[in-house]
Scaffold this motif. Structure first.
Motif, mmCIF file in Angstrom:
data_model
loop_
_atom_site.group_PDB
_atom_site.id
_atom_site.type_symbol
_atom_site.label_atom_id
_atom_site.label_comp_id
_atom_site.label_asym_id
_atom_site.label_seq_id
_atom_site.Cartn_x
_atom_site.Cartn_y
_atom_site.Cartn_z
ATOM 1 N N LYS A 122 0.842 -1.192 0.000
ATOM 2 C CA LYS A 122 0.000 0.000 0.000
ATOM 3 C C LYS A 122 0.880 1.246 0.000
ATOM 4 C CE LYS A 122 -0.666 -0.493 4.948
ATOM 5 N NZ LYS A 122 -1.585 -0.471 6.034
ATOM 6 N N SER A 123 1.864 1.222 -0.893
ATOM 7 C CA SER A 123 2.851 2.291 -0.932
ATOM 8 C C SER A 123 2.280 3.627 -1.386
ATOM 9 C CB SER A 123 4.028 1.898 -1.813
ATOM 10 O OG SER A 123 3.605 1.638 -3.114
ATOM 11 N N GLY A 124 1.155 3.601 -2.016
ATOM 12 C CA GLY A 124 0.614 4.894 -2.405
ATOM 13 C C GLY A 124 -0.715 4.822 -3.111
ATOM 14 N N PRO A 125 -1.644 5.678 -2.714
ATOM 15 C CA PRO A 125 -2.901 5.744 -3.428
ATOM 16 C C PRO A 125 -2.666 6.314 -4.820
ATOM 17 C CG PRO A 125 -2.856 7.305 -1.605
ATOM 18 C CD PRO A 125 -1.567 6.572 -1.598
ATOM 19 N N PRO A 126 -3.471 6.079 -5.765
ATOM 20 C CA PRO A 126 -4.744 5.381 -5.668
ATOM 21 C C PRO A 126 -4.642 3.879 -5.905
ATOM 22 C CG PRO A 126 -4.531 6.320 -7.832
ATOM 23 C CD PRO A 126 -3.276 6.674 -7.075
ATOM 24 N N THR A 127 -3.449 3.328 -6.108
ATOM 25 C CA THR A 127 -3.317 1.925 -6.456
ATOM 26 C C THR A 127 -2.660 1.136 -5.333
ATOM 27 O OG1 THR A 127 -3.094 2.512 -8.773
ATOM 28 C CG2 THR A 127 -2.372 0.338 -8.154
ATOM 29 N N TRP A 128 -3.283 0.039 -4.942
ATOM 30 C CA TRP A 128 -2.718 -0.911 -3.983
ATOM 31 C C TRP A 128 -2.548 -2.239 -4.700
ATOM 32 C CZ3 TRP A 128 -6.691 0.090 0.461
ATOM 33 C CH2 TRP A 128 -6.450 1.343 0.999
ATOM 34 N N ARG A 129 -1.536 -3.013 -4.275
ATOM 35 C CA ARG A 129 -1.301 -4.317 -4.895
ATOM 36 C C ARG A 129 -1.293 -5.394 -3.822
ATOM 37 N NH1 ARG A 129 3.975 -3.794 -7.758
ATOM 38 N NH2 ARG A 129 4.393 -2.634 -5.876
ATOM 39 N N LEU A 130 -1.790 -6.568 -4.189
ATOM 40 C CA LEU A 130 -1.904 -7.696 -3.278
ATOM 41 C C LEU A 130 -1.315 -8.920 -3.953
ATOM 42 C CD1 LEU A 130 -3.173 -8.642 -0.568
ATOM 43 C CD2 LEU A 130 -5.287 -9.009 -1.810
ATOM 44 N N CYS A 131 -0.489 -9.672 -3.220
ATOM 45 C CA CYS A 131 0.164 -10.851 -3.765
ATOM 46 C C CYS A 131 -0.168 -12.057 -2.886
ATOM 47 C CB CYS A 131 1.672 -10.630 -3.819
ATOM 48 S SG CYS A 131 2.598 -12.039 -4.433
ATOM 49 N N PHE A 132 -0.620 -13.137 -3.493
ATOM 50 C CA PHE A 132 -0.914 -14.384 -2.798
ATOM 51 C C PHE A 132 0.077 -15.445 -3.238
ATOM 52 C CE2 PHE A 132 -5.044 -12.306 -2.938
ATOM 53 C CZ PHE A 132 -5.505 -12.498 -1.652
ATOM 54 N N ALA A 133 0.544 -16.269 -2.312
ATOM 55 C CA ALA A 133 1.376 -17.425 -2.638
ATOM 56 C C ALA A 133 0.511 -18.666 -2.507
ATOM 57 C CB ALA A 133 2.569 -17.512 -1.698
ATOM 58 N N VAL A 134 0.299 -19.349 -3.625
ATOM 59 C CA VAL A 134 -0.505 -20.561 -3.672
ATOM 60 C C VAL A 134 0.369 -21.663 -4.259
ATOM 61 C CG1 VAL A 134 -2.605 -21.646 -4.532
ATOM 62 C CG2 VAL A 134 -2.584 -19.197 -4.058
ATOM 63 N N LYS A 135 0.772 -22.605 -3.424
ATOM 64 C CA LYS A 135 1.684 -23.684 -3.811
ATOM 65 C C LYS A 135 2.945 -23.093 -4.430
ATOM 66 C CE LYS A 135 -1.944 -27.061 -4.105
ATOM 67 N NZ LYS A 135 -2.645 -28.016 -4.898
ATOM 68 N N ARG A 136 3.169 -23.287 -5.726
ATOM 69 C CA ARG A 136 4.377 -22.766 -6.385
ATOM 70 C C ARG A 136 4.044 -21.659 -7.376
ATOM 71 N NH1 ARG A 136 7.888 -27.827 -8.204
ATOM 72 N NH2 ARG A 136 6.907 -27.132 -10.101
ATOM 73 N N ASP B 163 -7.710 -0.446 -7.820
ATOM 74 C CA ASP B 163 -7.641 0.914 -8.343
ATOM 75 C C ASP B 163 -8.976 1.594 -8.084
ATOM 76 O OD1 ASP B 163 -7.037 3.228 -9.630
ATOM 77 O OD2 ASP B 163 -6.626 2.324 -11.567
ATOM 78 N N ASN B 164 -8.995 2.489 -7.103
ATOM 79 C CA ASN B 164 -10.263 3.125 -6.757
ATOM 80 C C ASN B 164 -10.663 4.220 -7.729
ATOM 81 O OD1 ASN B 164 -8.483 5.100 -6.009
ATOM 82 N ND2 ASN B 164 -9.050 5.147 -3.869
ATOM 83 N N LEU B 165 -9.841 4.502 -8.730
ATOM 84 C CA LEU B 165 -10.235 5.471 -9.745
ATOM 85 C C LEU B 165 -11.188 4.859 -10.761
ATOM 86 C CD1 LEU B 165 -6.875 7.311 -10.456
ATOM 87 C CD2 LEU B 165 -8.772 8.039 -9.009
ATOM 88 N N ASN B 166 -11.080 3.555 -10.978
ATOM 89 C CA ASN B 166 -11.965 2.894 -11.942
ATOM 90 C C ASN B 166 -13.220 2.404 -11.228
ATOM 91 O OD1 ASN B 166 -10.345 3.345 -14.179
ATOM 92 N ND2 ASN B 166 -9.072 1.591 -13.714
ATOM 93 N N ASP B 167 -13.376 1.099 -11.090
ATOM 94 C CA ASP B 167 -14.603 0.563 -10.494
ATOM 95 C C ASP B 167 -14.457 0.244 -9.017
ATOM 96 O OD1 ASP B 167 -12.929 -1.570 -10.775
ATOM 97 O OD2 ASP B 167 -14.346 -2.842 -11.835
ATOM 98 N N GLY B 168 -13.289 0.445 -8.430
ATOM 99 C CA GLY B 168 -13.099 0.200 -6.999
ATOM 100 C C GLY B 168 -13.141 -1.261 -6.626
ATOM 101 N N ASP B 169 -12.549 -2.116 -7.447
ATOM 102 C CA ASP B 169 -12.549 -3.550 -7.188
ATOM 103 C C ASP B 169 -11.144 -4.107 -7.415
ATOM 104 O OD1 ASP B 169 -13.633 -5.970 -6.495
ATOM 105 O OD2 ASP B 169 -14.527 -6.360 -8.449
ATOM 106 N N TRP B 170 -10.869 -5.277 -6.834
ATOM 107 C CA TRP B 170 -9.596 -5.956 -7.052
ATOM 108 C C TRP B 170 -9.622 -6.601 -8.427
ATOM 109 C CZ3 TRP B 170 -5.612 -5.194 -3.942
ATOM 110 C CH2 TRP B 170 -5.851 -4.757 -2.651
ATOM 111 N N VAL B 171 -8.558 -6.374 -9.205
ATOM 112 C CA VAL B 171 -8.467 -6.881 -10.577
ATOM 113 C C VAL B 171 -7.245 -7.784 -10.678
ATOM 114 C CG1 VAL B 171 -8.203 -6.223 -12.992
ATOM 115 C CG2 VAL B 171 -9.519 -4.775 -11.451
ATOM 116 N N PHE B 172 -7.432 -8.978 -11.256
ATOM 117 C CA PHE B 172 -6.326 -9.897 -11.471
ATOM 118 C C PHE B 172 -5.315 -9.251 -12.407
ATOM 119 C CE2 PHE B 172 -4.413 -13.156 -14.213
ATOM 120 C CZ PHE B 172 -3.733 -13.897 -13.259
ATOM 121 N N THR B 173 -4.022 -9.307 -12.023
ATOM 122 C CA THR B 173 -2.973 -8.685 -12.818
ATOM 123 C C THR B 173 -2.075 -9.709 -13.490
ATOM 124 O OG1 THR B 173 -2.927 -6.834 -11.279
ATOM 125 C CG2 THR B 173 -1.089 -7.029 -12.760
ATOM 126 N N LYS B 174 -1.522 -10.641 -12.683
ATOM 127 C CA LYS B 174 -0.519 -11.545 -13.231
ATOM 128 C C LYS B 174 -0.399 -12.785 -12.357
ATOM 129 C CE LYS B 174 3.024 -9.566 -15.011
ATOM 130 N NZ LYS B 174 4.285 -8.869 -15.277
#
Length: 69
Positions: free
Chosen positions: A15-29, A37-48
């Motif tokens: 959460k280094s800076g608004p308006p964009t926050w990033r979240l990373c999950f570790a699932v197995k390997r 991005d709260n500027l668009n629809d305010g929802d979490w979007v899959f990135t990579k």
């Protein structure tokens, strides 16, 4: 979020800076990255999805870097 993160053992939030926050999950390997991005629809979007050689025991994010242990 979706079923890609089911069974996630670790997660970290950059959460280094608004308006964009990033979240990373570790699932197995795999690392699953989402972005909020709260500027668009305010929802979490899959990135990579990234493959790692072994299961992660620690993850940390800062700016454009991910540290995996």
């Amino acid at each position: 979020m979706n079923k890609k993160v089911k069974g996630a053992g670790l997660f970290c939030l950059d959460k280094s800076g608004p308006p964009t926050w990033r979240l990373c999950f570790a699932v197995k390997r795999k690392l699953i990255l989402y972005e909020y991005d709260n500027l668009n629809d305010g929802d979490w979007v899959f990135t990579k999805e990234l493959a790692v050689p072994e299961q992660c025991s620690a993850i940390c994010m800062y700016d454009d870097s991910i540290c995996v242990g």
